[in-house]
Motif scaffolding. Structure first.
Motif, short mmCIF file in Angstrom:
data_model
loop_
_atom_site.label_atom_id
_atom_site.label_comp_id
_atom_site.label_asym_id
_atom_site.label_seq_id
_atom_site.Cartn_x
_atom_site.Cartn_y
_atom_site.Cartn_z
N VAL A 1 2.72 2.48 -8.22
CA VAL A 1 1.78 2.41 -7.11
C VAL A 1 2.39 3.01 -5.85
O VAL A 1 3.50 2.67 -5.45
N HIS A 2 1.66 3.93 -5.27
CA HIS A 2 1.95 4.44 -3.93
C HIS A 2 1.32 3.45 -2.97
O HIS A 2 0.11 3.47 -2.74
N ALA A 3 2.13 2.54 -2.44
CA ALA A 3 1.59 1.39 -1.69
C ALA A 3 1.22 1.73 -0.26
O ALA A 3 0.46 0.98 0.37
N LYS A 4 1.73 2.82 0.27
CA LYS A 4 1.41 3.20 1.65
C LYS A 4 -0.08 3.49 1.77
O LYS A 4 -0.63 4.31 1.05
N THR A 5 -0.73 2.80 2.70
CA THR A 5 -2.15 3.02 2.94
C THR A 5 -2.33 3.95 4.14
O THR A 5 -1.36 4.43 4.72
N ARG A 6 -3.58 4.14 4.53
CA ARG A 6 -3.85 5.01 5.68
C ARG A 6 -3.79 4.27 7.00
O ARG A 6 -3.99 4.87 8.06
N ALA A 7 -3.55 2.98 6.97
CA ALA A 7 -3.48 2.21 8.22
C ALA A 7 -2.44 2.83 9.15
O ALA A 7 -1.30 3.08 8.74
#
Length: 445
Positions: free
Chosen positions: A300-306
């Motif tokens: 999982v690429h956990a970095k979101t766009r937040a």
């Protein structure tokens, strides 16, 4: 000139690092984060350059003068307003005033170039030109930057440049990458096995409008499966899709039946997942639970766009998502960042996981991290120290090597060079590097 010098120094450092890694004979046995690109996805990722347009004569004369003034600060300065502004993407900030702009431009470029205009506007005394900076002619022409000029017409009817911005990036073109090329890259790095992560999730990016979206997701996953099947003793596939799309669970179940697909790859940022949105969290949790039921490992690429991604998001993942997959390996890509590099937001998120591991949180029992593109030749000594400290905090046994997608000379390097940078810049011991190099997660065995 400074830009050229920086690129040359980085290249020399990478060559030295690669030679050092080869000399000590330590290479990773496996890469746990690689991608292939199908012809269809290469086309999706690429942006064809816009066609050149003819300009009004006054604009043509101005650009001709700008080209002819290459390297001459005084001649360049005369083409700008007294209080003109200039910004280039490789420089620290705005420059004001024609004299300073002339000096800056004269020292920025190592070789001559020309303007290729792709659009313009003219309205009374105001004008704009959009285009590329180009070198070469005919089939050899290459655009190496985007440029926007804001123009002003003076009382003497002549046009000058009021604002200029340069983005040092060519139009994006992506070439397909198949399994044979990946195997060649792996051989160069003495890598035995690799996880190939399908990029089918790209088609579920809400920022894109894609016809027959689910059909294209299936096609990309099937293409990746077929590529891996050509080298079944070296490669395994991970199926990709957006966890927010209505077909997510259907595609997961279908992928679980593919013989060479061993897990799923989720990209939260690309898929627009918001870990602060209860509905998104619920959908993602269902996908994790389904993967666990099918015994499919998750990368999982956990970095979101937040824009303020960090602790809050990592805590939500730890509390609401990770417990849904207690029986399978969950691999957090890029050490909780997005790569390349290891910025503060990645460290902030990683700290949440590190603290949970340190206190023996049972939810982290099967949690591991890949270090794909976390270390680059631009990594500072301070950042390298921070990465090494975090690696030791979670335990060397939880860190695996990955190289991501090699996307050309200005992008991620191939595995051999990626390992060389990792090996050269991180202040780890030889024994620690040897441990990381020897890691092969169960899904690759």
């Amino acid at each position: 000139m400074k830009r050229v010098l920086r690129s040359s120094l980085a290249l020399l450092a990478l060559v030295f690092a690669t030679a050092t890694a080869a000399a000590d004979g330590r290479f990773p046995r496996a890469s746990h984060h690689q991608h292939l690109i199908s012809p269809a996805t290469a086309a999706l990722w690429s942006s064809d350059p816009l066609a050149e347009v003819a300009l009004p004569q006054p604009f043509t004369r101005l650009l001709a003068a700008r080209t002819a003034a290459f390297g001459d600060p005084a001649a360049l300065a005369r083409l700008y307003d007294e209080d003109a502004l200039f910004l280039a993407s490789d420089q620290p900030g705005w420059v004001r005033g024609r004299v300073e702009i002339g000096r800056r431009l004269a020292g920025t470029f190592g070789r001559a170039y020309r303007f290729t205009a792709v659009g313009y506007e003219r309205d009374g005394t105001a004008g704009r030109i959009a285009g590329y900076l180009t070198r070469g002619d005919g089939d050899a022409a290459r655009h190496f930057a985007h440029v926007l000029l804001v123009l002003r017409k003076g009382d003497d009817e002549s046009w000058s440049i009021a604002t200029e911005t340069i983005l040092f990036a060519p139009p994006r073109t992506t070439a397909p990458m198949d399994a044979d090329r990946l195997i060649a890259d792996m051989d160069a790095a003495h890598i035995e096995r690799a996880a190939v992560l399908s990029v089918a999730y790209l088609y579920g990016d809400p920022r894109r409008q894609v016809e027959d979206e689910y059909a294209r997701v299936r096609a990309e996953n099937d293409w990746t499966e077929a590529q891996v099947a050509r080298h079944p003793d070296r490669l395994v596939a991970f199926c990709g899709f957006s966890p927010l799309r209505p077909y997510a669970l259907r595609e997961l179940k279908r992928c679980a039946r593919l013989p060479h697909t061993k897990g799923i790859k989720l990209h939260l940022g690309n898929s627009g997942v918001d870990l602060r949105n209860p509905e998104h969290v619920a959908r993602l949790a269902r996908v994790f639970a389904a993967a666990n039921a099918h015994r499919l490992p998750i990368i999982v690429h956990a970095k979101t766009r937040a824009t303020d991604y960090g602790r809050q998001d990592a805590r939500a993942f730890l509390d609401d998502i990770l417990p849904k997959a207690p029986d399978v390996t969950v691999q957090v890509a890029h050490m909780a960042g997005s790569g390349p590099g290891y910025p503060a937001f990645a460290d902030e998120a990683f700290e949440v996981f590190a603290d949970a591991i340190a206190r023996g949180d049972p939810r982290t029992r099967n949690l591991v991290f890949d270090a794909a593109t976390v270390v680059t030749m631009d990594t500072s000594p301070e950042t390298a120290e921070r990465i090494a400290r975090r690696i030791r905090q979670v335990g060397i046994e939880r860190i695996v090597f990955g190289a991501d997608l090699a996307v050309g000379e200005d992008g991620n390097p191939p595995p051999r060079q990626a390992w060389a940078a990792f090996r050269m810049l991180l202040p780890l011991t030889d024994a620690e590097f040897e441990t990381i190099a020897g890691h092969v997660l169960p899904y690759l065995r």
